[in-house]
Design a protein around this motif. Sequence first.
Motif, PDB file in Angstrom:
ATOM      1  N   THR A  18      -1.808  -6.194  -6.609  1.00 21.24           N
ATOM      2  CA  THR A  18      -2.778  -6.547  -5.556  1.00 21.24           C
ATOM      3  C   THR A  18      -2.317  -7.685  -4.650  1.00 21.24           C
ATOM      4  O   THR A  18      -3.010  -8.023  -3.699  1.00 21.24           O
ATOM      5  N   PHE A  52     -10.061  -7.071 -10.895  1.00 21.08           N
ATOM      6  CA  PHE A  52      -9.282  -5.846 -10.710  1.00 21.08           C
ATOM      7  C   PHE A  52      -8.969  -5.221 -12.072  1.00 21.08           C
ATOM      8  O   PHE A  52      -9.178  -4.033 -12.296  1.00 21.08           O
ATOM      9  N   LEU A  94      -2.728  -7.655  -0.754  1.00 21.33           N
ATOM     10  CA  LEU A  94      -3.719  -6.669  -0.296  1.00 21.33           C
ATOM     11  C   LEU A  94      -5.040  -7.313   0.128  1.00 21.33           C
ATOM     12  O   LEU A  94      -5.544  -8.206  -0.543  1.00 21.33           O
ATOM     13  N   SER A 134      -1.859  -8.404 -13.725  1.00 21.17           N
ATOM     14  CA  SER A 134      -2.516  -8.863 -12.513  1.00 21.17           C
ATOM     15  C   SER A 134      -3.185 -10.200 -12.762  1.00 21.17           C
ATOM     16  O   SER A 134      -3.748 -10.437 -13.829  1.00 21.17           O
ATOM     17  N   GLN A 173      -7.364  -3.300  -1.539  1.00 20.08           N
ATOM     18  CA  GLN A 173      -7.512  -3.460  -2.993  1.00 20.08           C
ATOM     19  C   GLN A 173      -8.447  -2.408  -3.549  1.00 20.08           C
ATOM     20  O   GLN A 173      -8.202  -1.808  -4.580  1.00 20.08           O
ATOM     21  N   THR A 196      -5.645 -11.022 -10.924  1.00 20.08           N
ATOM     22  CA  THR A 196      -6.996 -10.838 -10.386  1.00 20.08           C
ATOM     23  C   THR A 196      -7.871 -10.221 -11.483  1.00 20.08           C
ATOM     24  O   THR A 196      -7.847  -9.008 -11.684  1.00 20.08           O
ATOM     25  N   ARG A 238       0.835  -1.204   0.000  1.00 20.71           N
ATOM     26  CA  ARG A 238       0.000   0.000   0.000  1.00 20.71           C
ATOM     27  C   ARG A 238       0.868   1.252   0.000  1.00 20.71           C
ATOM     28  O   ARG A 238       0.602   2.209  -0.718  1.00 20.71           O
TER      29      ARG A 238
END
Length: 484
Positions: free
Chosen positions: A431, A462, A434, A457, A439, A459, A411
Amino acid sequence: MISVKNLSYGYGEEPMFKGANFFVAKNSKVGLVGANGSGKSTLFKLICGEEYPEEGKVEVSGNILSVPQEVKRDEKMEAAESIRDYLNPKNLKEDYELMRIISRLELAHLSLDDAPQYLSGGQKTKLAIARALVSEPEILLLDEPTNFLDTEGKLWVMNFLSRYPKTLIVISHDLALLDKNIDKILEVNLQNKQIEEYTGNYTSYLKLKKEKESLLVRQIHVQERHIVQMKKGWLKISHVKSEKGVRQRINLGKRIDKLESNLPPMPLEAKKIKIQLPTPTWVGELPLIAENICKSYGSKKILKNVYFDIKRGERIALVGQNGAGKSTLIKILMGMLVADSGDIVKDDKLNVGYYSQEFETFDFDETLIETVKEKCELGEQQLRSLLGRFLFPGEKVFQKVGSLSGGEKTRLSIAMLLARNYNLLILDEPTTYLDVLSQRLILEALKAYKGAMIVVSHTPDFVEELKPSRKFLLPQNKWEICRN
Ligand SMILES: Nc1ncnc2c1ncn2[C@@H]1O[C@H](COP(=O)(O)OP(=O)(O)OP(=O)(O)O)[C@@H](O)[C@H]1O
Ligand SMILES: [Mg+2]
């Protein structure tokens, strides 16, 4: 078996655990969850005896092995002459069995004769996981074992763990993959400093948790409305001068204060996030073009005649499995790695910010505020408010960067990237580490960012939310236009 009774522990004034209790039965499979910085990794240290409780008791029976979130220094790894030595000091397994495990962890290109000391942080972490799986301790603690893996690797690890015959506690964002084998979820509750037990699998935990939270939100709203009514009542009698009236007013005031201070905090997820960012410095229409890029490692061709470009303010997703060449391409674009052939043309106003989980440039002995001051040209007040918005409030800014949790470091890195006026951000797996709230926070901040962005990513949600205009697929070496 693990039994924790009345555990209290913390740094400075803020406790992490306050009179926490839980029990893990022999051979059960447990998921450990909680927000970033709630104390999950610290709890592992307490269970292993690397840290000691301030109060209470931690009892463990059975030999225990714990693999941390990031393996930076592992004495056994440093002393080992070869990967084989490190993985299998007691000669429990044959070479082919060891190779099978490490190739499933995407380390197939390594040889068992290689020295482990020169590996990257991610590779070292995977090797430590492999060693744990080989040695099969009575109690196995794994801190985010799937972080450095792509989808297939994640599935394999979780499947392996689902058959683990002994006691297992896993911290992971991928517990859904282990769902039906989970006996219990332990949750570190950041707000009441307790460790809450939810018997049952992960799905039933999520359901219970959701119900509990919506109930809490409803209760808070009812209380808040009640307080508003009481305040109106107080205003009505605020000008009464009789002795009785004054007494009534004082008593009512006290009750309002008490109710307000006893109001439980809203679940963190329910808070709204708003972020404003500096405008990126100006850059030309086509700030970066790469043509005919080729790159091989030994006889293995990774990139073959790759064409890559990005327009001012454009968002591009780079998609592909581990080992497909995403990080290689990124490093070539950044100039951190030289291509075997090809041309890269960059606008001289191009100013690139880079994030990768393995590329931390923090000085671990500096405090958070020192680190940020050095890199961002903002005044003290602006910095404090920026850090506050990225969930580093008050005294937290004086903490040493080296002691931040995994999620907090990520972060902080991204907050710093966004606070400087880069006009292109390259984000390699932003991410990992997170929690849901962080996130969301990073996602909202990235959405507000006006510069160009290349994002890698695993994810999918995301990536979709960032609404990239194009995707570049590797190893296919193909562009895909996105309809947003
Ligand atoms: N030496 C220290 N001084 C002050 N605070 C510390 C110190 N070491 C750790 N902390 C804080 O303790 C909290 C818990 O850290 P921990 O690493 O256990 O969190 P975590 O739940 O594992 O988080 P993550 O999901 O991000 O990995 C964090 O807020 C961290 O910043
Ligand atoms: Mg952690």
